[in-house]
Write a protein that holds these residues in place. Sequence first.
Motif, PDB file in Angstrom:
ATOM      1  N   ASN A 136       0.848  -1.186   0.000  1.00 22.13           N
ATOM      2  CA  ASN A 136       0.000   0.000   0.000  1.00 22.13           C
ATOM      3  C   ASN A 136       0.888   1.241   0.000  1.00 22.13           C
ATOM      4  O   ASN A 136       2.093   1.169   0.275  1.00 22.13           O
ATOM      5  CB  ASN A 136      -0.951   0.009   1.202  1.00 22.13           C
ATOM      6  CG  ASN A 136      -0.231   0.110   2.530  1.00 22.13           C
ATOM      7  OD1 ASN A 136       0.326   1.155   2.862  1.00 22.13           O
ATOM      8  ND2 ASN A 136      -0.233  -0.981   3.294  1.00 22.13           N
TER       9      ASN A 136
ATOM     10  N   GLN B 157       0.838   5.359   1.338  1.00 22.06           N
ATOM     11  CA  GLN B 157       0.125   6.268   2.227  1.00 22.06           C
ATOM     12  C   GLN B 157       0.613   7.704   2.025  1.00 22.06           C
ATOM     13  O   GLN B 157       1.781   7.923   1.703  1.00 22.06           O
ATOM     14  CB  GLN B 157       0.351   5.845   3.689  1.00 22.06           C
ATOM     15  CG  GLN B 157      -0.065   4.409   3.949  1.00 22.06           C
ATOM     16  CD  GLN B 157       0.245   3.953   5.359  1.00 22.06           C
ATOM     17  OE1 GLN B 157       0.204   4.737   6.310  1.00 22.06           O
ATOM     18  NE2 GLN B 157       0.551   2.664   5.502  1.00 22.06           N
TER      19      GLN B 157
ATOM     20  N   LEU C  13      -4.817   6.156   2.504  1.00 21.80           N
ATOM     21  CA  LEU C  13      -4.052   4.952   2.170  1.00 21.80           C
ATOM     22  C   LEU C  13      -4.677   4.342   0.940  1.00 21.80           C
ATOM     23  O   LEU C  13      -5.902   4.201   0.855  1.00 21.80           O
ATOM     24  CB  LEU C  13      -4.099   3.970   3.336  1.00 21.80           C
ATOM     25  CG  LEU C  13      -3.390   2.618   3.221  1.00 21.80           C
ATOM     26  CD1 LEU C  13      -2.995   2.120   4.595  1.00 21.80           C
ATOM     27  CD2 LEU C  13      -4.248   1.572   2.523  1.00 21.80           C
TER      28      LEU C  13
ATOM     29  N   ARG D  53      -4.329   0.898  -1.550  1.00 21.77           N
ATOM     30  CA  ARG D  53      -3.738  -0.436  -1.621  1.00 21.77           C
ATOM     31  C   ARG D  53      -3.245  -0.712  -3.041  1.00 21.77           C
ATOM     32  O   ARG D  53      -3.678  -0.083  -4.001  1.00 21.77           O
ATOM     33  CB  ARG D  53      -4.751  -1.487  -1.184  1.00 21.77           C
ATOM     34  CG  ARG D  53      -5.268  -1.246   0.220  1.00 21.77           C
ATOM     35  CD  ARG D  53      -6.110  -2.371   0.758  1.00 21.77           C
ATOM     36  NE  ARG D  53      -6.761  -1.986   2.013  1.00 21.77           N
ATOM     37  CZ  ARG D  53      -6.148  -1.922   3.178  1.00 21.77           C
ATOM     38  NH1 ARG D  53      -4.867  -2.222   3.275  1.00 21.77           N
ATOM     39  NH2 ARG D  53      -6.810  -1.569   4.262  1.00 21.77           N
TER      40      ARG D  53
ATOM     41  N   PHE E 142       3.936  14.104   2.546  1.00 18.16           N
ATOM     42  CA  PHE E 142       4.843  12.974   2.381  1.00 18.16           C
ATOM     43  C   PHE E 142       4.088  11.755   1.870  1.00 18.16           C
ATOM     44  O   PHE E 142       2.971  11.477   2.316  1.00 18.16           O
ATOM     45  CB  PHE E 142       5.486  12.589   3.721  1.00 18.16           C
ATOM     46  CG  PHE E 142       6.379  13.631   4.302  1.00 18.16           C
ATOM     47  CD1 PHE E 142       5.872  14.610   5.135  1.00 18.16           C
ATOM     48  CD2 PHE E 142       7.733  13.627   4.025  1.00 18.16           C
ATOM     49  CE1 PHE E 142       6.692  15.585   5.685  1.00 18.16           C
ATOM     50  CE2 PHE E 142       8.575  14.593   4.567  1.00 18.16           C
ATOM     51  CZ  PHE E 142       8.050  15.571   5.394  1.00 18.16           C
TER      52      PHE E 142
ATOM     53  N   SER F 119       6.237  -6.640   4.840  1.00 21.23           N
ATOM     54  CA  SER F 119       5.421  -6.469   6.039  1.00 21.23           C
ATOM     55  C   SER F 119       4.809  -5.077   6.054  1.00 21.23           C
ATOM     56  O   SER F 119       5.445  -4.101   5.703  1.00 21.23           O
ATOM     57  CB  SER F 119       6.284  -6.632   7.295  1.00 21.23           C
ATOM     58  OG  SER F 119       5.612  -6.109   8.424  1.00 21.23           O
ATOM     59  N   ASN F 120       3.574  -4.965   6.469  1.00 15.22           N
ATOM     60  CA  ASN F 120       2.922  -3.662   6.555  1.00 15.22           C
ATOM     61  C   ASN F 120       3.565  -2.750   7.577  1.00 15.22           C
ATOM     62  O   ASN F 120       3.241  -1.577   7.664  1.00 15.22           O
ATOM     63  CB  ASN F 120       1.441  -3.824   6.892  1.00 15.22           C
ATOM     64  CG  ASN F 120       0.610  -4.063   5.649  1.00 15.22           C
ATOM     65  OD1 ASN F 120       1.083  -3.864   4.542  1.00 15.22           O
ATOM     66  ND2 ASN F 120      -0.610  -4.502   5.824  1.00 15.22           N
ATOM     67  N   TYR F 121       4.484  -3.277   8.349  1.00 12.67           N
ATOM     68  CA  TYR F 121       5.072  -2.441   9.372  1.00 12.67           C
ATOM     69  C   TYR F 121       6.231  -1.607   8.843  1.00 12.67           C
ATOM     70  O   TYR F 121       6.630  -0.663   9.467  1.00 12.67           O
ATOM     71  CB  TYR F 121       5.555  -3.306  10.533  1.00 12.67           C
ATOM     72  CG  TYR F 121       4.427  -4.050  11.204  1.00 12.67           C
ATOM     73  CD1 TYR F 121       4.268  -5.416  11.029  1.00 12.67           C
ATOM     74  CD2 TYR F 121       3.506  -3.373  11.989  1.00 12.67           C
ATOM     75  CE1 TYR F 121       3.227  -6.083  11.640  1.00 12.67           C
ATOM     76  CE2 TYR F 121       2.464  -4.038  12.606  1.00 12.67           C
ATOM     77  CZ  TYR F 121       2.332  -5.395  12.433  1.00 12.67           C
ATOM     78  OH  TYR F 121       1.302  -6.059  13.034  1.00 12.67           O
ATOM     79  N   LYS F 122       6.797  -2.002   7.699  1.00  9.55           N
ATOM     80  CA  LYS F 122       7.938  -1.278   7.157  1.00  9.55           C
ATOM     81  C   LYS F 122       7.426  -0.175   6.239  1.00  9.55           C
ATOM     82  O   LYS F 122       6.991  -0.426   5.135  1.00  9.55           O
ATOM     83  CB  LYS F 122       8.841  -2.226   6.371  1.00  9.55           C
ATOM     84  CG  LYS F 122      10.231  -1.719   6.176  1.00  9.55           C
ATOM     85  CD  LYS F 122      11.012  -1.742   7.460  1.00  9.55           C
ATOM     86  CE  LYS F 122      12.471  -1.365   7.236  1.00  9.55           C
ATOM     87  NZ  LYS F 122      13.261  -1.396   8.476  1.00  9.55           N
ATOM     88  N   LEU F 123       7.452   1.051   6.727  1.00 11.36           N
ATOM     89  CA  LEU F 123       6.942   2.186   5.982  1.00 11.36           C
ATOM     90  C   LEU F 123       8.073   3.164   5.786  1.00 11.36           C
ATOM     91  O   LEU F 123       8.667   3.622   6.766  1.00 11.36           O
ATOM     92  CB  LEU F 123       5.795   2.823   6.772  1.00 11.36           C
ATOM     93  CG  LEU F 123       4.902   3.824   6.063  1.00 11.36           C
ATOM     94  CD1 LEU F 123       4.132   3.132   4.959  1.00 11.36           C
ATOM     95  CD2 LEU F 123       3.937   4.451   7.054  1.00 11.36           C
TER      96      LEU F 123
ATOM     97  N   PHE G  52       9.416   6.743   4.202  1.00 11.99           N
ATOM     98  CA  PHE G  52       8.954   8.050   3.762  1.00 11.99           C
ATOM     99  C   PHE G  52       9.918   8.703   2.777  1.00 11.99           C
ATOM    100  O   PHE G  52      11.130   8.490   2.834  1.00 11.99           O
ATOM    101  CB  PHE G  52       8.809   8.983   4.973  1.00 11.99           C
ATOM    102  CG  PHE G  52       7.673   8.636   5.880  1.00 11.99           C
ATOM    103  CD1 PHE G  52       7.820   7.668   6.864  1.00 11.99           C
ATOM    104  CD2 PHE G  52       6.446   9.266   5.758  1.00 11.99           C
ATOM    105  CE1 PHE G  52       6.778   7.340   7.708  1.00 11.99           C
ATOM    106  CE2 PHE G  52       5.392   8.953   6.603  1.00 11.99           C
ATOM    107  CZ  PHE G  52       5.562   7.989   7.577  1.00 11.99           C
ATOM    108  N   GLY G  53       9.350   9.544   1.901  1.00 11.24           N
ATOM    109  CA  GLY G  53      10.157  10.386   1.035  1.00 11.24           C
ATOM    110  C   GLY G  53      10.519  11.675   1.749  1.00 11.24           C
ATOM    111  O   GLY G  53      10.288  11.821   2.953  1.00 11.24           O
TER     112      GLY G  53
END
Lengths: 112, 111
Positions: B31, B33, B48, B50, B88, B95-99, B101-102
């Motif tokens: 996904n 965001q 968000l 997907r 951003f 994993s959805n936990y690894k996000l 950012f730019g």
Amino acid sequence: EAGVVQSPRYKIIEKKQPVAFWCNPISGHNTLYWYRQNLGQGPELLIRYENEEAVDDSQLPKDRFSAERLKGVDSTLKIQPAELGDSAVYLCASSLKGTERYFGPGTRLLVL
Amino acid sequence: SQQGEEDPQALSIQEGENATMNCSYKTSINNLQWYRQNSGRGLVHLILIRSNEREKHSGRLRVTLDTSKKSSSLLITASRAADTASYFCAGSGGSNYKLTFGKGTLLTVNP
């Protein structure tokens, strides 16, 4: 519903001094994150907790940074000793399902 | 890995105009965001989308996702001075936990 609470909001210290940041996540959020945001950059993950377990601390500079999340609720991030390059905004975030993050207002650290 | 790189770095428009920000990413995502950050404050989650969605709306926000081009865009319609902030994008892969950012787009809406 109260948001993520962080304290202090601002901190000015001299290099080589220790400093600690505190975070209280949104009630019921089992995942807690600490990010560091340098000026003009996006946040970078330092550590992620699932309840009281640190499940991703690969980006945490372990020689001087430490964190804990006792009882799986509040968390503290510590730097000892602080260096000039540690000046940044330290953001705490929490999430319920690991998708959208809810961020606190951050602690702006200035190391002189 | 860079999972979000916004373009342009800065954008200045007049109130009432539309603002479009673009985001590119390098690896596959689950996904993507978008977040907003007002000066001196934390980030606020906006929307968000997907990987199996192409377009999503939320109020004055419209987000598109093109997984073949590894890009996304955020459109803010009828902008207001209060929309002045940094925006951003962040991609979540594996994993959805690894996000990740730019660097963000700084949007200034002039009254």
